[in-house]
Design a protein around this motif. Structure first.
Motif, PDB file in Angstrom:
ATOM      1  N   GLU A 113       2.041  14.090  -0.731  1.00  0.00           N
ATOM      2  CA  GLU A 113       1.405  15.616  -0.090  1.00  0.00           C
ATOM      3  C   GLU A 113       0.991  14.817   1.018  1.00  0.00           C
ATOM      4  OE1 GLU A 113      -0.447  17.465  -2.335  1.00  0.00           O
ATOM      5  OE2 GLU A 113       0.426  17.651  -4.184  1.00  0.00           O
ATOM      6  N   LEU A 114       1.362  13.278   1.712  1.00  0.00           N
ATOM      7  CA  LEU A 114       0.558  13.595   2.831  1.00  0.00           C
ATOM      8  C   LEU A 114       1.822  14.419   4.184  1.00  0.00           C
ATOM      9  CD1 LEU A 114       0.682   9.771   3.120  1.00  0.00           C
ATOM     10  CD2 LEU A 114      -1.049  11.561   3.065  1.00  0.00           C
ATOM     11  N   SER A 115       0.790  14.781   5.052  1.00  0.00           N
ATOM     12  CA  SER A 115       0.757  15.474   6.166  1.00  0.00           C
ATOM     13  C   SER A 115       1.773  14.666   7.118  1.00  0.00           C
ATOM     14  CB  SER A 115      -0.563  15.928   7.321  1.00  0.00           C
ATOM     15  OG  SER A 115      -0.645  14.315   7.581  1.00  0.00           O
ATOM     16  N   ALA A 116       2.757  15.280   8.266  1.00  0.00           N
ATOM     17  CA  ALA A 116       4.007  14.591   8.662  1.00  0.00           C
ATOM     18  C   ALA A 116       3.210  13.492   9.810  1.00  0.00           C
ATOM     19  CB  ALA A 116       4.361  15.741   9.236  1.00  0.00           C
ATOM     20  N   HIS A 117       1.645  13.984  10.259  1.00  0.00           N
ATOM     21  CA  HIS A 117       1.096  12.865  10.803  1.00  0.00           C
ATOM     22  C   HIS A 117       0.843  11.622  10.109  1.00  0.00           C
ATOM     23  CE1 HIS A 117      -2.869  11.828  12.511  1.00  0.00           C
ATOM     24  NE2 HIS A 117      -2.388  10.866  13.363  1.00  0.00           N
ATOM     25  N   LEU A 118       0.475  11.702   8.839  1.00  0.00           N
ATOM     26  CA  LEU A 118       0.078  10.812   8.085  1.00  0.00           C
ATOM     27  C   LEU A 118       1.275  10.085   7.570  1.00  0.00           C
ATOM     28  CD1 LEU A 118      -3.363  12.180   6.361  1.00  0.00           C
ATOM     29  CD2 LEU A 118      -3.035  10.429   8.170  1.00  0.00           C
ATOM     30  N   ARG A 119       2.192  10.746   7.236  1.00  0.00           N
ATOM     31  CA  ARG A 119       3.752   9.728   6.921  1.00  0.00           C
ATOM     32  C   ARG A 119       4.131   9.149   7.616  1.00  0.00           C
ATOM     33  NH1 ARG A 119       5.453  14.895   5.492  1.00  0.00           N
ATOM     34  NH2 ARG A 119       6.719  15.114   7.068  1.00  0.00           N
ATOM     35  N   SER A 120       3.921   9.656   8.464  1.00  0.00           N
ATOM     36  CA  SER A 120       4.055   8.781   9.557  1.00  0.00           C
ATOM     37  C   SER A 120       3.795   7.813  10.831  1.00  0.00           C
ATOM     38  CB  SER A 120       4.759   9.801  11.307  1.00  0.00           C
ATOM     39  OG  SER A 120       5.146   8.933  12.427  1.00  0.00           O
ATOM     40  N   ARG A 121       2.397   7.392  10.018  1.00  0.00           N
ATOM     41  CA  ARG A 121       1.648   6.425  10.151  1.00  0.00           C
ATOM     42  C   ARG A 121       1.838   5.462   9.535  1.00  0.00           C
ATOM     43  NH1 ARG A 121      -3.395   6.639  13.262  1.00  0.00           N
ATOM     44  NH2 ARG A 121      -3.587   8.339  14.607  1.00  0.00           N
ATOM     45  N   ARG A 122       2.089   5.816   8.012  1.00  0.00           N
ATOM     46  CA  ARG A 122       2.880   5.005   7.384  1.00  0.00           C
ATOM     47  C   ARG A 122       4.195   4.425   7.328  1.00  0.00           C
ATOM     48  NH1 ARG A 122      -1.289   5.441   2.147  1.00  0.00           N
ATOM     49  NH2 ARG A 122      -2.537   6.385   3.748  1.00  0.00           N
ATOM     50  N   GLN A 123       5.478   5.201   7.757  1.00  0.00           N
ATOM     51  CA  GLN A 123       6.359   5.258   8.086  1.00  0.00           C
ATOM     52  C   GLN A 123       6.447   3.946   9.268  1.00  0.00           C
ATOM     53  OE1 GLN A 123       9.021   7.552   9.906  1.00  0.00           O
ATOM     54  NE2 GLN A 123      10.984   6.794   8.953  1.00  0.00           N
ATOM     55  N   VAL A 124       5.323   4.136  10.257  1.00  0.00           N
ATOM     56  CA  VAL A 124       5.116   2.845  10.770  1.00  0.00           C
ATOM     57  C   VAL A 124       4.270   1.478  10.210  1.00  0.00           C
ATOM     58  CG1 VAL A 124       3.920   2.385  13.040  1.00  0.00           C
ATOM     59  CG2 VAL A 124       5.158   4.597  13.035  1.00  0.00           C
ATOM     60  N   GLU A 125       3.443   1.564   9.973  1.00  0.00           N
ATOM     61  CA  GLU A 125       2.780   0.548   8.678  1.00  0.00           C
ATOM     62  C   GLU A 125       4.515   0.246   8.729  1.00  0.00           C
ATOM     63  OE1 GLU A 125       0.390   1.239   5.993  1.00  0.00           O
ATOM     64  OE2 GLU A 125      -0.365   2.539   6.953  1.00  0.00           O
ATOM     65  N   GLN A 126       5.140  -0.156   8.168  1.00  0.00           N
ATOM     66  CA  GLN A 126       6.460  -0.189   7.129  1.00  0.00           C
ATOM     67  C   GLN A 126       7.406  -0.965   8.340  1.00  0.00           C
ATOM     68  OE1 GLN A 126       6.264  -1.295   3.644  1.00  0.00           O
ATOM     69  NE2 GLN A 126       4.284   0.378   4.028  1.00  0.00           N
ATOM     70  N   LEU A 127       7.388   0.028   9.301  1.00  0.00           N
ATOM     71  CA  LEU A 127       8.650  -0.528  10.445  1.00  0.00           C
ATOM     72  C   LEU A 127       8.792  -1.660  11.183  1.00  0.00           C
ATOM     73  CD1 LEU A 127       9.966   2.878  11.703  1.00  0.00           C
ATOM     74  CD2 LEU A 127      11.548   1.380   9.972  1.00  0.00           C
ATOM     75  N   LEU A 128       7.024  -1.959  11.518  1.00  0.00           N
ATOM     76  CA  LEU A 128       6.621  -2.951  12.728  1.00  0.00           C
ATOM     77  C   LEU A 128       6.942  -4.455  11.439  1.00  0.00           C
ATOM     78  CD1 LEU A 128       3.288  -1.613  13.454  1.00  0.00           C
ATOM     79  CD2 LEU A 128       5.116  -1.750  15.290  1.00  0.00           C
ATOM     80  N   GLY A 129       6.546  -4.256  10.392  1.00  0.00           N
ATOM     81  CA  GLY A 129       7.017  -5.469   9.994  1.00  0.00           C
ATOM     82  C   GLY A 129       8.541  -5.700   9.710  1.00  0.00           C
ATOM     83  N   VAL A 130       9.130  -4.986   9.542  1.00  0.00           N
ATOM     84  CA  VAL A 130      10.789  -4.799   8.922  1.00  0.00           C
ATOM     85  C   VAL A 130      11.841  -6.343  10.059  1.00  0.00           C
ATOM     86  CG1 VAL A 130      13.084  -4.015   9.481  1.00  0.00           C
ATOM     87  CG2 VAL A 130      11.437  -3.023   8.791  1.00  0.00           C
ATOM     88  N   ALA A 131      11.371  -6.384  10.566  1.00  0.00           N
ATOM     89  CA  ALA A 131      11.779  -7.837  11.350  1.00  0.00           C
ATOM     90  C   ALA A 131      11.457  -8.890  11.423  1.00  0.00           C
ATOM     91  CB  ALA A 131      11.840  -7.668  13.433  1.00  0.00           C
ATOM     92  N   GLY A 132      10.231  -8.968  10.685  1.00  0.00           N
ATOM     93  CA  GLY A 132       9.212 -10.618   9.852  1.00  0.00           C
ATOM     94  C   GLY A 132       8.094 -10.721  10.757  1.00  0.00           C
ATOM     95  N   VAL A 133       7.915  -9.635  10.929  1.00  0.00           N
ATOM     96  CA  VAL A 133       6.537 -10.334  11.495  1.00  0.00           C
ATOM     97  C   VAL A 133       5.091  -9.570  10.619  1.00  0.00           C
ATOM     98  CG1 VAL A 133       4.762 -10.127  13.517  1.00  0.00           C
ATOM     99  CG2 VAL A 133       7.057 -10.381  14.013  1.00  0.00           C
ATOM    100  N   PRO A 134       4.577 -10.655  10.390  1.00  0.00           N
ATOM    101  CA  PRO A 134       3.046 -10.127   9.478  1.00  0.00           C
ATOM    102  C   PRO A 134       2.600  -9.150  10.060  1.00  0.00           C
ATOM    103  CG  PRO A 134       3.152 -12.352   8.871  1.00  0.00           C
ATOM    104  CD  PRO A 134       4.381 -12.136  10.355  1.00  0.00           C
TER     105      PRO A 134
END
Length: 297
Positions: A113-134
């Protein structure tokens, strides 16, 4: 240990103060900005734009740690823009051999039930590390300090309104944090071995409702704001009203209002073991924000 540190958003609210703190701690700071010629803050300005992948390689070359402080709340398509930017930056950081990325995200329980804003913040958390940087993530709620959008809304509402028409979201609980504490935590995880790849929640010492924040900010200034409950005031009407009585644009107002229905409080206090020390209370944070505004005017 001495590090070469890139600060994105170095001319922004948190980034400008963080860049100064990292320099003062003895590190080399590259302040990434789209307009390096106009940059007057701490560190060495370097050109770079997270929306332009080709601009990132030079900015990140030789960097040990990168702070990612980029958001697009003023865009109707901020979720897509922020996702693309995070992929661009994470990929470029991996190619440059960056040791870690540190990201300032948003509090809130991910219960679907996160807002779009907070959902986006969580998505960014994941996407920043996709290429392998912790990625080390610090999640915060409202940051109280001069120049911060959420604090500026609070200040302007207190200044402009003889009475507050209160929709349901003003009863939502949040855990505001002083700008100084955000910077202290961000600096504290810069090269801490136990922070690598971890998620931390940060907040001040008090859990408050938004209406409490408004009334206490008013009291600090010797004012009083009566409130009238209007529970049927919709998010759309609320954001229009916010844009009318403050200088926040309509898109930003709507995105922030949507998030104000989510309770954002600290549930995990593990950051306090890594970066110990007392946090600043809300009233004192308000006083400091007002003093900084007066000094800047």
């Amino acid at each position: 240990m001495h590090k070469t540190v890139l600060v994105t958003g170095a001319s922004g609210f948190v980034g400008s103060h963080l860049a100064r703190a990292v320099v003062d701690a003895g590190h080399d700071v590259r302040a990434m900005t789209r307009r390096p010629d106009a940059y007057t803050g701490a560190g060495t300005p370097v050109p770079g734009d997270v929306d332009d992948p080709d601009s990132l390689a030079a900015a990140l070359a030789g960097v040990d740690v990168a702070y990612y402080l980029v958001h697009s709340l003023d865009s109707d398509d901020f979720e897509g823009k922020d996702a693309d930017a995070a992929i661009n930056f994470g990929g470029a950081a991996a190619e440059a051999g960056v040791e870690r990325i540190i990201y300032l995200g948003g509090l809130g329980v991910d219960n679907g039930e996160l807002s779009a804003h907070l959902r986006s913040r969580r998505q960014v958390e994941q996407l920043l590390g996709v290429a392998g940087v912790p990625v080390t993530v610090l999640r915060a709620a409202v940051v109280v300090g001069h120049g911060g959008i959420s604090w500026e809304i609070t200040r302007q509402l207190v200044d402009h309104l003889p009475a507050m028409i209160t929709p349901r979201w003003v009863k939502t609980r949040t855990q505001p944090i002083a700008l100084e504490d955000v910077v202290r935590y961000l600096l504290g995880v810069l090269d801490h071995p136990d922070a690598l790849g971890q998620v931390f929640e940060i907040g001040g010492p008090e859990v408050l409702r938004y209406i409490d924040m408004l009334k206490r900010a008013a009291k600090v200034q010797g004012k009083r704001i009566p409130s009238v409950d209007v529970p049927l005031l919709t998010p759309g009407l609320s954001s229009g009203w916010l844009a009318l009585v403050t200088d926040v644009d309509m898109a930003t107002a709507r995105n922030l209002i949507d998030s104000m229905t989510n309770e954002v409080i600290v549930r995990d206090h593990s950051i306090e073991r890594l970066v110990p020390g007392p946090t600043i209370g809300y009233d004192e944070a308000v006083r400091r924000a007002l003093e900084a505004r007066a000094a800047a005017s």
